[in-house]
Motif scaffolding. Structure first.
Motif, mmCIF file in Angstrom:
data_model
loop_
_atom_site.group_PDB
_atom_site.id
_atom_site.type_symbol
_atom_site.label_atom_id
_atom_site.label_comp_id
_atom_site.label_asym_id
_atom_site.label_seq_id
_atom_site.Cartn_x
_atom_site.Cartn_y
_atom_site.Cartn_z
ATOM 1 N N VAL A 126 39.815 38.956 30.771
ATOM 2 C CA VAL A 126 39.192 38.490 32.018
ATOM 3 C C VAL A 126 37.685 38.752 32.008
ATOM 4 O O VAL A 126 37.040 38.776 33.055
ATOM 5 N N LYS A 127 37.126 38.935 30.827
ATOM 6 C CA LYS A 127 35.692 39.175 30.709
ATOM 7 C C LYS A 127 34.916 38.007 31.306
ATOM 8 O O LYS A 127 35.194 36.852 31.014
ATOM 9 N N GLY A 128 33.962 38.318 32.160
ATOM 10 C CA GLY A 128 33.156 37.283 32.805
ATOM 11 C C GLY A 128 33.775 36.674 34.043
ATOM 12 O O GLY A 128 33.146 35.841 34.714
ATOM 13 N N LEU A 129 34.992 37.074 34.397
ATOM 14 C CA LEU A 129 35.657 36.539 35.585
ATOM 15 C C LEU A 129 34.865 36.917 36.840
ATOM 16 O O LEU A 129 34.594 38.094 37.075
ATOM 17 N N PRO A 130 34.468 35.953 37.671
ATOM 18 C CA PRO A 130 33.735 36.294 38.894
ATOM 19 C C PRO A 130 34.661 36.884 39.956
ATOM 20 O O PRO A 130 35.659 36.266 40.328
ATOM 21 N N ILE A 131 34.321 38.068 40.425
ATOM 22 C CA ILE A 131 35.096 38.751 41.463
ATOM 23 C C ILE A 131 34.175 39.060 42.627
ATOM 24 O O ILE A 131 33.157 39.747 42.469
ATOM 25 N N THR A 132 34.517 38.560 43.805
ATOM 26 C CA THR A 132 33.752 38.825 45.016
ATOM 27 C C THR A 132 34.522 39.824 45.863
ATOM 28 O O THR A 132 35.695 39.605 46.174
ATOM 29 N N VAL A 133 33.867 40.921 46.218
ATOM 30 C CA VAL A 133 34.504 41.979 47.001
ATOM 31 C C VAL A 133 33.866 42.058 48.380
ATOM 32 O O VAL A 133 32.646 42.186 48.502
ATOM 33 N N VAL A 134 34.696 41.975 49.419
ATOM 34 C CA VAL A 134 34.225 42.179 50.786
ATOM 35 C C VAL A 134 34.480 43.642 51.131
ATOM 36 O O VAL A 134 35.623 44.046 51.370
ATOM 37 N N ALA A 135 33.410 44.441 51.090
ATOM 38 C CA ALA A 135 33.522 45.884 51.282
ATOM 39 C C ALA A 135 33.067 46.260 52.686
ATOM 40 O O ALA A 135 31.925 46.666 52.912
ATOM 41 N N SER A 136 33.969 46.124 53.642
ATOM 42 C CA SER A 136 33.636 46.438 55.037
ATOM 43 C C SER A 136 33.755 47.934 55.277
ATOM 44 O O SER A 136 34.523 48.627 54.613
ATOM 45 N N ARG A 137 32.973 48.421 56.249
ATOM 46 C CA ARG A 137 33.043 49.848 56.580
ATOM 47 C C ARG A 137 32.589 50.084 58.015
ATOM 48 O O ARG A 137 31.757 49.324 58.543
ATOM 49 N N GLY A 138 33.154 51.125 58.625
ATOM 50 C CA GLY A 138 32.898 51.379 60.028
ATOM 51 C C GLY A 138 31.490 51.836 60.326
ATOM 52 O O GLY A 138 30.951 51.581 61.399
#
Length: 218
Positions: A126-138
């Motif tokens: 999975v090298k180069g696979l685009p991963i978008t993370v929604v990192a919400s926090r209080g």
């Protein structure tokens, strides 16, 4: 057609979750670009994957022909998740901060799909696979804030996904999500609202851009 693997891990349902609102905005923008595409969705809070156990872990280091029936069954379930990740053209992860880090359900999924010699390591599938993370926090854990040293979501996921999997990782960070419900944070409500609006706009923009890039490469 392009395939998006979408994971949510918030304990709260749509309408009550900051991360789900943003992943939903991303997904809708993605689907608008790929109306004939595929979205594989996993709600890890509603339908959690098993925690990695000794059977599934040890099976990765044994010739499949030598697997016990129990190892074979455990490893087959693990391989379903690995294959699902490998077949994705892009990944979207909702990762709210709980007690300074990611939900245990998301950690369980990661432990299943991080497989040395396959998805992890120099020859990662999975090298180069685009991963978008929604990192919400209080609150806010941004550089320069008092709680910066306790930021274990972006730091952890950035290291794991990029260093072990070789993925291309991007973050969207809606913060101060507790401002409206915590009287002690009431003065931060305007900043929280601005952060939410920026996150929603970023989600739509990043999804559109990524969908176009993935589509042109297909």
């Amino acid at each position: 057609m392009a395939t998006l693997l979408h994971l949510d891990s918030s304990l709260f349902p749509a309408g009550a979750s900051a991360s789900r609102a943003v992943t939903d905005a991303f997904r809708k923008a993605w689907e608008a670009q790929h109306p004939q595409g595929t979205v594989v969705y996993r709600d890890l809070s509603v339908d959690p994957v098993p925690h990695l156990d000794g059977l599934a872990a040890s099976a990765a280091f044994v010739d499949p022909a030598a697997h016990t029936p129990e190892q074979a069954a455990a490893f087959a379930e693990r391989m379903k998740l690995v294959t699902e990740l490998e077949q994705a053209d892009a990944v979207l992860i909702g990762a709210p901060m709980y007690n300074f880090t990611i939900p245990s359900t998301l950690k369980a999924w990661l432990d299943q799909v991080v497989l040395m010699g396959r998805t992890a390591g120099p020859e990662s599938t999975v090298k180069g696979l685009p991963i978008t993370v929604v990192a919400s926090r209080g609150g806010s854990y941004a550089p320069g804030t008092p709680r910066e040293p306790f930021e274990y979501v972006q730091n952890y996921l950035g290291a794991l996904l990029s260093e072990m999997l070789g993925a291309e990782v991007d973050f969207i960070v809606p913060e101060l999500t507790l401002a409206a419900s915590n009287p002690a944070m009431s003065e931060l409500i305007p900043l929280a609202e601005a952060s939410r609006e920026k996150a929603l706009a970023d989600a739509a923009e990043k999804a559109k851009s990524l969908a176009a890039r993935v589509g042109s490469a297909a």
